[in-house]
Enzyme design. Structure first.
Site, PDB file in Angstrom:
ATOM      1  N   SER A  34      72.254  29.608  21.457  1.00 11.90           N
ATOM      2  CA  SER A  34      73.403  30.350  21.958  1.00 11.90           C
ATOM      3  C   SER A  34      74.645  29.469  21.909  1.00 11.90           C
ATOM      4  CB  SER A  34      73.135  30.807  23.391  1.00 11.90           C
ATOM      5  OG  SER A  34      74.301  31.404  23.929  1.00 11.90           O
ATOM      6  N   GLY A  35      75.767  30.040  21.498  1.00 12.50           N
ATOM      7  CA  GLY A  35      76.989  29.263  21.324  1.00 12.50           C
ATOM      8  C   GLY A  35      77.590  28.757  22.629  1.00 12.50           C
ATOM      9  N   GLN A  50      68.700  25.902  25.857  1.00 12.75           N
ATOM     10  CA  GLN A  50      69.075  24.740  26.675  1.00 12.75           C
ATOM     11  C   GLN A  50      68.828  23.409  25.978  1.00 12.75           C
ATOM     12  OE1 GLN A  50      70.827  24.619  29.324  1.00 12.75           O
ATOM     13  NE2 GLN A  50      70.821  26.770  29.921  1.00 12.75           N
ATOM     14  N   CYS A  54      68.541  35.415  41.982  1.00 14.97           N
ATOM     15  CA  CYS A  54      68.224  36.494  42.911  1.00 14.97           C
ATOM     16  C   CYS A  54      67.618  37.720  42.256  1.00 14.97           C
ATOM     17  CB  CYS A  54      69.490  36.906  43.645  1.00 14.97           C
ATOM     18  SG  CYS A  54      70.196  35.515  44.509  1.00 14.97           S
TER      19      CYS A  54
HETATM   20  C1  LIG Z   1      71.702  31.159  28.697  1.00 19.33           C
HETATM   21  C2  LIG Z   1      70.301  31.256  28.221  1.00 19.33           C
HETATM   22  C3  LIG Z   1      69.873  32.352  27.444  1.00 19.33           C
HETATM   23  C4  LIG Z   1      70.773  33.514  27.128  1.00 19.33           C
HETATM   24  O1  LIG Z   1      71.790  33.215  26.235  1.00 19.33           O
HETATM   25  P1  LIG Z   1      73.072  34.213  26.224  1.00 19.33           P
HETATM   26  O2  LIG Z   1      73.839  33.789  25.012  1.00 19.33           O
HETATM   27  O3  LIG Z   1      73.805  33.969  27.500  1.00 19.33           O
HETATM   28  O4  LIG Z   1      72.544  35.598  26.122  1.00 19.33           O
HETATM   29  C5  LIG Z   1      68.574  32.376  27.023  1.00 19.33           C
HETATM   30  N1  LIG Z   1      67.722  31.387  27.339  1.00 19.33           N
HETATM   31  C6  LIG Z   1      68.088  30.331  28.070  1.00 19.33           C
HETATM   32  C7  LIG Z   1      67.097  29.264  28.363  1.00 19.33           C
HETATM   33  C8  LIG Z   1      69.380  30.232  28.539  1.00 19.33           C
HETATM   34  O5  LIG Z   1      69.735  29.193  29.295  1.00 19.33           O
END
Ligand SMILES: *Cc1c(COP(=O)(O)O)cnc(C)c1O
Length: 404
Positions: free
Chosen positions: A199-200, A179, A325
């Protein structure tokens, strides 16, 4: 109906420039980057270019970036790969009570395998206590895993200080920075992380690609076996298009960082202040200062979050329930629960998360649509005018399984 997307912490739309950057790899540039002929060489260059682009955004070196299939995979590799590589040194992890399931559930799995995990508590702003972190470290501690910023509330952890504590005690430090990427400045040397996960699809690239920064000299045991791609840490033919796209998204995030962050923050503040001015009995969830520029988590008293989301959806507004949830007891968000948010407000929370594409017009539309919805729901609410204790008995139907 206009579609207004305010759920960018769950995923973001692919940026137009990113789409342009990835298309060749679904067209003429179809080679396998591990092949030595022209077709392979052509795409190998694309991967190394993307590696440089990702590394640059976090001020790392290219050879410290490993591409993965998702942020979740990166978190699994960081945690389980560390536990396996360091099992001769101890079997204790320290994390927080508010991690994303990719970390939280992986820690639970480590416990099932006989490991010991300390889950640090947070205060009402979602902040950990650094003294508690330091006190939790034992000679058996092999890893500290703490996210940079929380996906539900946007609370930002003091990563640099955590890094200093980890260094002082010679404990490895993993940070889930999914994030934070593109929203906060990241410098891997300045903050002292050993492993950092990205994450992309949270920054304008497609779903299904991620990366992990592995500081030079940090030993990890791989969990996907096969070819020797990615220094043998992550076997499998590269997702060339996804990787090229992720690289482009990182480059764009770096180029437009200041203006994009300033705009998101201005619009988020406009949304926050507008709601506070128009709606009564709203509680803010998160840290008043240490917060992501795009995130707003609010609890609307006497209103059910899921109902509010449904009505917003009918107006074309996509937001997210603060209650994940799948985690926490009774279907409440484990994050808000850890922050000791009032029991009656746990189900009343909503997360708005803005993106680089969000416009002022969209925010103003939400500010027009939201107050009458809240008013209407409150008129119908069994929570209002009744004994508040009875609220506990309400059953919340929750069939959405991932709000992250
Ligand atoms: C979305 C998210 C992930 C997971 O990433 P993905 O690519 O969707 O597996 C991990 N940590 C945080 C804080 C995220 O917001």
């Amino acid at each position: 109906m206009n579609h207004i997307y305010l759920d960018n912490n769950a995923t973001t739309p692919v940026l137009p420039e990113v789409l342009v950057a990835l298309l060749p790899y679904y067209q003429h540039a179809y080679g396998n980057p591990s092949s030595i002929h022209w077709a392979g060489r052509e795409v190998k260059g694309a991967i190394e270019n993307a590696r440089f682009q990702v590394a640059s955004l976090i001020r790392a070196r290219s050879d410290e970036i490993i591409f993965t299939g998702s942020g979740s995979e990166g978190d699994n590799l960081a945690i389980l790969g560390s536990c396996d590589a360091l099992k001769g040194q101890g079997n204790h992890l320290i994390t927080t009570a508010v991690e994303h399931p990719a970390v939280y559930d992986t820690c639970r799995y480590f416990e099932q395998r006989g490991g010991r995990v300390t889950y640090l508590d947070v205060d009402r702003h979602g902040m950990i206590d650094l003294d508690e972190l330091e006190e939790a470290i034992t000679p058996e501690t092999i890893l500290i895993s703490i996210m940079w910023a929380n996906n539900e509330t946007g609370t930002i952890f003091p990563i640099k200080q955590i890094g200093e504590i980890a260094r002082r005690h010679r404990v490895r430090f993993h940070c889930d920075a999914v994030q934070a990427l593109g929203k906060l400045p990241i410098d891997v040397d300045d903050c002292g992380v050993d492993l950092l996960v990205m994450s992309g699809h949270k920054i304008g690239a497609p779903k299904g690609v991620g990366a992990i920064y592995v500081r030079q000299g940090t030993e990890l045991t791989p969990h996907i076996h096969g070819g020797h791609q990615e220094h043998g840490l992550r076997a499998g033919t590269h997702n060339v298009a996804g990787i090229a796209a992720f690289g482009k998204a990182c480059e764009l995030a770096g180029q437009h960082f200041d203006s994009q962050v300033a705009t998101m923050k201005r619009l988020r503040d406009r949304l926050e202040q507008g709601i506070m001015a128009r709606v009564t009995d709203v509680q803010f969830n998160g840290h008043p200062q240490q917060r992501l520029p795009n995130t707003l988590n609010l609890s609307f008293s006497y209103v059910e979050g899921e109902g509010l989301l449904l009505h917003l959806d009918m107006k074309g507004v996509a937001a997210s329930s603060g209650s994940a949830c799948t985690s926490g007891s009774e279907g409440h968000s484990h994050v808000l629960q850890a922050m000791k948010v009032d029991e009656v407000l746990l189900n009343s929370s909503i997360r708005f998360s803005l993106g680089v594409q969000t416009t002022e017009q969209e925010i103003d539309t939400v500010l027009e649509e939201l107050p009458p919805i809240v008013e209407k729901l409150r008129e119908m609410s069994p929570m209002l005018g009744n004994d508040l204790d009875s609220v506990d008995c309400m059953v919340v139907e929750c069939d959405i399984d991932d709000h992250h």
